[in-house]
Design an enzyme around this catalytic site. Structure first.
Site, PDB file in Angstrom:
ATOM      1  N   HIS A 209       0.759  -1.187  -0.291  1.00 25.13           N
ATOM      2  CA  HIS A 209       0.326   0.247  -0.175  1.00 25.13           C
ATOM      3  C   HIS A 209       1.027   0.958  -0.053  1.00 25.13           C
ATOM      4  O   HIS A 209       2.055   1.179   0.803  1.00 25.13           O
ATOM      5  CB  HIS A 209      -1.173  -0.697   1.368  1.00 25.13           C
TER       6      HIS A 209
ATOM      7  N   GLU B  28       0.598   3.910   1.883  1.00 24.21           N
ATOM      8  CA  GLU B  28       1.102   4.719   2.861  1.00 24.21           C
ATOM      9  C   GLU B  28       2.241   3.557   3.655  1.00 24.21           C
ATOM     10  O   GLU B  28       2.464   4.279   4.535  1.00 24.21           O
ATOM     11  CB  GLU B  28      -0.252   4.245   4.122  1.00 24.21           C
TER      12      GLU B  28
ATOM     13  N   GLU C 234      -3.809   1.701  -6.972  1.00 29.54           N
ATOM     14  CA  GLU C 234      -3.830   3.290  -6.278  1.00 29.54           C
ATOM     15  C   GLU C 234      -3.358   4.165  -6.381  1.00 29.54           C
ATOM     16  O   GLU C 234      -2.230   4.700  -6.198  1.00 29.54           O
ATOM     17  CB  GLU C 234      -3.826   2.325  -4.959  1.00 29.54           C
TER      18      GLU C 234
ATOM     19  N   GLY D 115      -7.389   8.984  -0.818  1.00 31.48           N
ATOM     20  CA  GLY D 115      -8.025   9.803   0.757  1.00 31.48           C
ATOM     21  C   GLY D 115      -8.065  11.147   0.254  1.00 31.48           C
ATOM     22  O   GLY D 115      -8.105  12.282   1.427  1.00 31.48           O
TER      23      GLY D 115
END
Ligand code: PEP
Length: 260
Positions: A99, A101, A171, A177
């Protein structure tokens, strides 16, 4: 040629949740998903402290579940880490790896993400390998080179058979977000690129691997994204925390599936 891949919608709760809230959310998602046709897969990736809760509430049911990361090691002196096999023991099906993050805040390299993918597969989990470019990279015209490097590092470590066991999530970092989703056309273009990269590894992988889009998917943009030829569903962050929104996105996958 029409493709035969089932749609898949997976929630990524990130570091959200408390036992009582999770119970309400998981029960509502299970109940709602139970009414959806089986052709659409539904999953949630929970924080590791809630493995036992997911086991109790979801195992044997309509909603698959998984974790948001796994260790690159099978076991050993790695304080704080969670092995893929540990999650599998509870009945997890999925492991998100790479991911953005984790790549950004934990400095995970493409090699580390590839190793984590291998550990997940060894444990019998389906890795959801996340790839995506930053806004600067997109604006510099580097989207394909960045994503190509991310996916190729993973594919290089896998046999053709194992490559066919992946789920890959595109993504774009600038869409996560932020409320700013990629357009359906932008997302489809990258998904087609990813499909071609998979095909270079193995035609079977290209045919079988579900390519999910993630980044500000909401009930009002999900269907147009999911109707694209190479978009097989979504990885859903913020909207997976509200059962009404998450189920509406699952329903969008059902509708898009029927129109394919
Ligand atoms: C994610 O974190 O994987 C994600 C897609 O987040 P969001 O839907 O909130 O953009």
């Amino acid at each position: 040629m029409a493709n035969q891949r089932a749609k898949l919608v997976v929630g990524n709760w990130k570091m959200h949740g408390r036992l009582a809230d999770n119970k309400v959310l998981l029960q509502a998602v299970s109940q709602g998903a139970g009414a959806l046709p089986q052709q659409v897969g539904v999953g949630v990736c929970v924080p590791c402290p809630y493995l036992a809760q997911a086991q109790v509430l979801l195992n044997g049911g309509r909603v698959g579940w998984g974790v948001q990361d796994v260790s690159a090691h099978a076991q050993g002196a790695f304080t704080g880490e969670v092995a893929a096999q540990m999650a599998a023991e509870f009945g997890a099906s999925y492991a998100i790896v790479g991911h953005s993050e984790r790549r950004a805040y934990h400095l995970e390299s493409v090699e580390l993400v590839a190793t984590k993918t291998v550990r997940a597969l060894e444990a019998g989990l389906t890795p959801i390998v996340c790839v995506g470019e930053t806004l600067d990279q997109r604006e510099a015209g580097a989207t394909e080179s960045v994503i190509g490097m991310q996916i190729d590092a993973v594919l290089a470590k896998l046999s053709a058979d194992d490559a066919a066991r992946l789920v890959v999530a595109y993504e774009p970092v600038w869409a996560i977000g932020t409320g700013r989703s990629a357009s359906a056309e932008q997302a489809q273009a990258v998904h087609a690129f990813l499909r071609a990269r998979l095909a270079a590894k193995s035609e079977a992988a290209a045919a079988r691997v579900a390519l999910l889009y993630g980044g500000s998917v909401k009930p009002d943009n999900a269907e147009s994204l999911f109707r694209q030829q190479d978009i097989d569903g979504g990885l859903i962050g913020g909207a997976s925390l509200k059962h009404v929104d998450f189920l509406a996105i699952c329903q969008a996958a059902v509708t898009a599936n029927a129109m394919r």
